[in-house]
Design an enzyme around this catalytic site. Structure first.
Site, PDB file in Angstrom:
ATOM      1  N   GLY A  75      19.750  -4.560  -1.355  1.00 53.70           N
ATOM      2  CA  GLY A  75      18.867  -2.519  -2.061  1.00 53.70           C
ATOM      3  C   GLY A  75      17.090  -3.275  -1.412  1.00 53.70           C
ATOM      4  O   GLY A  75      16.470  -2.466  -1.127  1.00 53.70           O
ATOM      5  N   ASN A 126      19.834  -7.424   5.033  1.00 52.42           N
ATOM      6  CA  ASN A 126      20.879  -7.421   4.644  1.00 52.42           C
ATOM      7  C   ASN A 126      21.371  -5.384   4.846  1.00 52.42           C
ATOM      8  O   ASN A 126      21.475  -4.976   3.087  1.00 52.42           O
ATOM      9  CB  ASN A 126      22.345  -8.232   3.543  1.00 52.42           C
ATOM     10  N   GLY A 140      23.908  -6.326  -6.071  1.00 49.78           N
ATOM     11  CA  GLY A 140      24.290  -4.922  -6.755  1.00 49.78           C
ATOM     12  C   GLY A 140      24.876  -4.297  -8.340  1.00 49.78           C
ATOM     13  O   GLY A 140      24.258  -3.106  -8.574  1.00 49.78           O
ATOM     14  N   LYS A 195      23.456  -3.398   5.207  1.00 49.70           N
ATOM     15  CA  LYS A 195      24.740  -2.976   4.989  1.00 49.70           C
ATOM     16  C   LYS A 195      25.156  -1.472   6.144  1.00 49.70           C
ATOM     17  O   LYS A 195      24.912  -1.454   6.554  1.00 49.70           O
ATOM     18  CB  LYS A 195      25.616  -2.648   3.722  1.00 49.70           C
ATOM     19  N   SER A 254      20.693  -8.951  -6.288  1.00 49.09           N
ATOM     20  CA  SER A 254      19.220  -8.436  -6.986  1.00 49.09           C
ATOM     21  C   SER A 254      18.457  -8.660  -6.808  1.00 49.09           C
ATOM     22  O   SER A 254      17.791  -9.238  -8.047  1.00 49.09           O
ATOM     23  CB  SER A 254      20.099  -8.244  -8.426  1.00 49.09           C
ATOM     24  N   GLU A 270      25.868 -16.245  -3.196  1.00 48.77           N
ATOM     25  CA  GLU A 270      25.394 -14.770  -4.104  1.00 48.77           C
ATOM     26  C   GLU A 270      27.037 -15.460  -4.533  1.00 48.77           C
ATOM     27  O   GLU A 270      27.977 -14.389  -4.370  1.00 48.77           O
ATOM     28  CB  GLU A 270      25.791 -13.744  -2.525  1.00 48.77           C
ATOM     29  N   HIS A 329      30.715 -12.839   4.103  1.00 50.48           N
ATOM     30  CA  HIS A 329      30.082 -11.818   2.563  1.00 50.48           C
ATOM     31  C   HIS A 329      31.223 -11.380   1.824  1.00 50.48           C
ATOM     32  O   HIS A 329      31.787 -11.278   2.202  1.00 50.48           O
ATOM     33  CB  HIS A 329      29.802 -10.789   3.261  1.00 50.48           C
ATOM     34  N   GLU A 337      31.538  -8.234  -0.055  1.00 50.49           N
ATOM     35  CA  GLU A 337      32.149  -7.463   0.172  1.00 50.49           C
ATOM     36  C   GLU A 337      32.921  -7.451   1.624  1.00 50.49           C
ATOM     37  O   GLU A 337      34.332  -6.470   1.317  1.00 50.49           O
ATOM     38  CB  GLU A 337      31.203  -6.212   0.770  1.00 50.49           C
TER      39      GLU A 337
END
Length: 246
Positions: free
Chosen positions: A232, A9, A171, A11, A210, A165, A93, A95
């Protein structure tokens, strides 16, 4: 057997040029018994789809509106993603839920619309640190799953991927232990089993939070974890390839 699925992802990262350079860096190196997916910003999708033709790399979007068209400035219609031959779309998600006020009800509409138009939805769920510390993890994900998958036809449930998640691990560098993640994902499968019976065993459930090359093998070695939704560590070609070695 459920085919493992590793999804990056990106983002709100990467230009078209950077995305194409990434694809060049992983082409020919992703073969194996794992589904490989990149979910990128809307502006990259057309170019990435063209650049990955003839490979096993699939491309997905990070969001989609549930209406076919209309006065929804800034949104992307399902038909636009169908035209680009998107394989997947991430829905709900954390976010999106946190910053853009997405609800379980709107996520459910998106799941149903994605299935209707032939795009596989990845429905996200997960708890905050406060909810975990209050022992409300299962209660939280149960509500998200039951509401998010409401009215999905049993014949379509195996098209859905669920991504667990824990919000506190996204993150932050913190990761639920592989055992903790598996415990919750096992409960998620039980929740899906209560809704869809034995078909729950065909639903792939990813872990996200992570995940990196150093811990992916331990995570993927668990009984109920079928993949990873990675932020990430999916941004560098070398790291992404490392996620496929488990």
């Amino acid at each position: 057997m459920r085919t493992p699925i590793i999804a990056g992802n990106w983002k709100m990262n990467k230009t078209i040029k950077e995305g194409l350079e990434f694809v060049d860096g992983i082409k020919g190196k992703t073969e194996g018994d794992v589904e490989v997916l990149i979910c990128a910003p809307f502006t990259l999708l057309k170019d990435l789809k063209e650049a990955t033709k003839g490979t096993n790399i699939k491309i997905g979007a990070q969001n989609m509106h549930y209406e076919n068209s209309g006065a929804f400035t800034g949104e992307v219609a399902p038909g636009n993603l169908v035209e680009l031959e998107m394989d997947y779309v991430i829905i709900g998600h954390s976010e999106r839920r946190q910053y853009f006020n997405e609800t379980d009800e709107s996520c459910n509409k998106k799941v149903l619309k994605a299935i209707e138009v032939g795009i596989n939805p990845i429905l996200c769920c997960g708890e905050t640190l406060e909810e975990r510390e209050a022992n409300k993890t299962i209660e939280k994900v149960k509500g998200q799953i039951e509401k998010g998958l409401a009215n999905v036809d049993s014949k379509d449930i195996e098209k859905v991927v669920v991504a667990y998640e824990p919000i506190w691990a996204i993150g932050t560098g913190k990761t639920a232990t592989a055992e903790q993640a598996n415990e919750v994902i096992s409960e998620i499968r039980n929740i899906i089993r209560a809704m869809f019976g034995e078909l729950a065993d065909k639903v792939r459930i990813q872990y996200g939070g992570s995940v990196k090359p150093a811990n992916v093998a331990e995570i993927m070695g668990q009984s109920d974890i079928d993949g990873a939704l990675v932020g990430g560590a999916s941004l560098k070609a070398e790291d992404f390839l490392g996620l496929l070695k488990f």
